[in-house]
Design a protein around this motif. Structure first.
Motif, short mmCIF file in Angstrom:
data_model
loop_
_atom_site.label_atom_id
_atom_site.label_comp_id
_atom_site.label_asym_id
_atom_site.label_seq_id
_atom_site.Cartn_x
_atom_site.Cartn_y
_atom_site.Cartn_z
N SER A 99 62.89 7.10 65.45
CA SER A 99 63.77 7.85 66.34
C SER A 99 64.74 6.92 67.07
CB SER A 99 62.94 8.64 67.36
OG SER A 99 62.17 7.77 68.17
N ARG A 100 64.31 5.65 67.36
CA ARG A 100 65.18 4.75 68.10
C ARG A 100 66.33 4.23 67.25
NH1 ARG A 100 61.58 0.25 70.86
NH2 ARG A 100 60.76 0.21 68.74
N VAL A 101 66.12 4.12 65.96
CA VAL A 101 67.18 3.60 65.09
C VAL A 101 67.98 4.72 64.45
CG1 VAL A 101 65.85 1.54 64.60
CG2 VAL A 101 65.67 3.47 63.06
N TYR A 102 67.69 5.97 64.86
CA TYR A 102 68.30 7.11 64.19
C TYR A 102 69.82 7.06 64.23
CZ TYR A 102 69.87 11.83 63.28
OH TYR A 102 70.54 12.90 62.79
N GLY B 162 59.62 9.90 61.51
CA GLY B 162 60.09 11.04 62.30
C GLY B 162 59.29 12.29 62.01
N LEU B 163 58.58 12.30 60.88
CA LEU B 163 57.80 13.46 60.46
C LEU B 163 56.60 12.98 59.67
CD1 LEU B 163 57.28 16.48 59.58
CD2 LEU B 163 58.99 16.09 57.78
N LEU C 296 47.32 11.59 66.00
CA LEU C 296 48.76 11.46 66.15
C LEU C 296 49.30 12.37 67.25
CD1 LEU C 296 49.85 11.27 62.40
CD2 LEU C 296 49.60 9.40 64.04
N ALA C 297 48.70 13.55 67.40
CA ALA C 297 49.13 14.48 68.44
C ALA C 297 48.84 13.93 69.83
CB ALA C 297 48.45 15.84 68.26
N GLY C 298 47.78 13.12 69.94
CA GLY C 298 47.41 12.57 71.24
C GLY C 298 48.00 11.22 71.53
N ALA C 299 48.71 10.64 70.55
CA ALA C 299 49.28 9.30 70.73
C ALA C 299 50.51 9.34 71.61
CB ALA C 299 49.63 8.71 69.37
N GLN C 300 50.77 8.24 72.28
CA GLN C 300 51.97 8.09 73.09
C GLN C 300 52.74 6.85 72.65
OE1 GLN C 300 53.20 10.21 75.25
NE2 GLN C 300 51.44 11.64 74.99
N PRO C 301 54.00 7.00 72.22
CA PRO C 301 54.72 8.27 72.12
C PRO C 301 54.25 9.08 70.93
CG PRO C 301 56.08 6.51 71.26
CD PRO C 301 54.85 5.85 71.81
#
Length: 235
Positions: free
Chosen positions: A5-8, A68-69, A88-93
């Protein structure tokens, strides 16, 4: 770790014919045939794909980069896809989009309870269905939304590889192998739109769940799988 997402912003931007352009997709799927279908769907949509065929392989990928997915099959050789989705749902970010996938309709509830954003039921060969399943979970302003009428057709070689894997498991005639083989075969059959093969998977599952599987029953079902493998290779 590379954050997709950061390099998007430095990546090619979405276009109507490639609405997932610039996105990286991690496909966690043990079936080569199903993985090939997802790869083709991503290719038509503009996304890049990396594949993991087990939970262990997925965690190795995720230690290196952040997609990203993530599309996670619910039945994997070393555990449940629900466990990976929950992690993965509980990971940050959190990953931007998590989608569960299975040929078993009953697996959708488990995927959603684990924290998935959505669910894909096999077979998955419609570009439009795939794109819509992903795009509905992305920000509305991310890019154009396109509806494609294309269908993908995975290479029969991938199907042959899956059938060979199943045949090897059935030759061992070991309970744990047979249970996994039945689940795996069902998913492959649904992905290939093969109702006859799906019936074989159901029969194998019933045989295994019935307790001590009769060697003659397993041998008969294994013979059907071997015959289908020979037919696929002959094409």
């Amino acid at each position: 770790m590379t954050d997709d997402s950061r390099v998007y912003r430095s990546q090619p931007q979405p276009a109507p014919e490639r609405p997932l352009q610039g996105m990286t997709v991690l496909v966690v799927e043990d079936s080569r045939f199903a993985s090939e279908a997802i790869r083709l769907l991503c290719l038509h949509s503009g996304a890049r794909v990396r594949r993991a065929d087990s939970l262990a392989a997925a965690y190795r990928h995720l230690a290196v980069y952040r997609p990203g997915l993530a599309i996670v099959d619910m039945g994997l050789p070393d555990g449940s896809g629900a466990d990976l989705i929950a992690a993965l749902a509980g990971a940050q970010p959190r990953l931007p989009v998590l989608i569960g996938m299975s040929g078993d309709a009953g697996a959708e509830a488990a995927a959603m309870r684990a924290g998935a954003d959505g669910f894909l039921a096999k077979p998955i060969d419609s570009v439009a269905r795939f794109q819509q399943a992903v795009l509905r979970h992305l920000p509305a302003g991310r890019g154009p939304r396109a509806v494609s009428t294309e269908q993908v057709a995975p290479d029969p070689v991938a199907l042959a590889d899956d059938l060979e894997h199943i045949a090897k498991l059935m030759r061992r005639d070991v309970g744990s192998d047979l249970d996994y083989a039945a689940q795996f075969l069902g998913g492959v059959a649904r992905s290939a739109h093969d109702t006859a093969l799906e019936a074989v998977a159901e029969s194998l599952r019933d045989t295994v769940r019935g307790g001590a599987a009769l060697h003659t029953d397993v041998a008969r079902l294994a013979g059907i799988v071997e015959a289908r493998l020979a037919a696929v290779r002959a094409v």
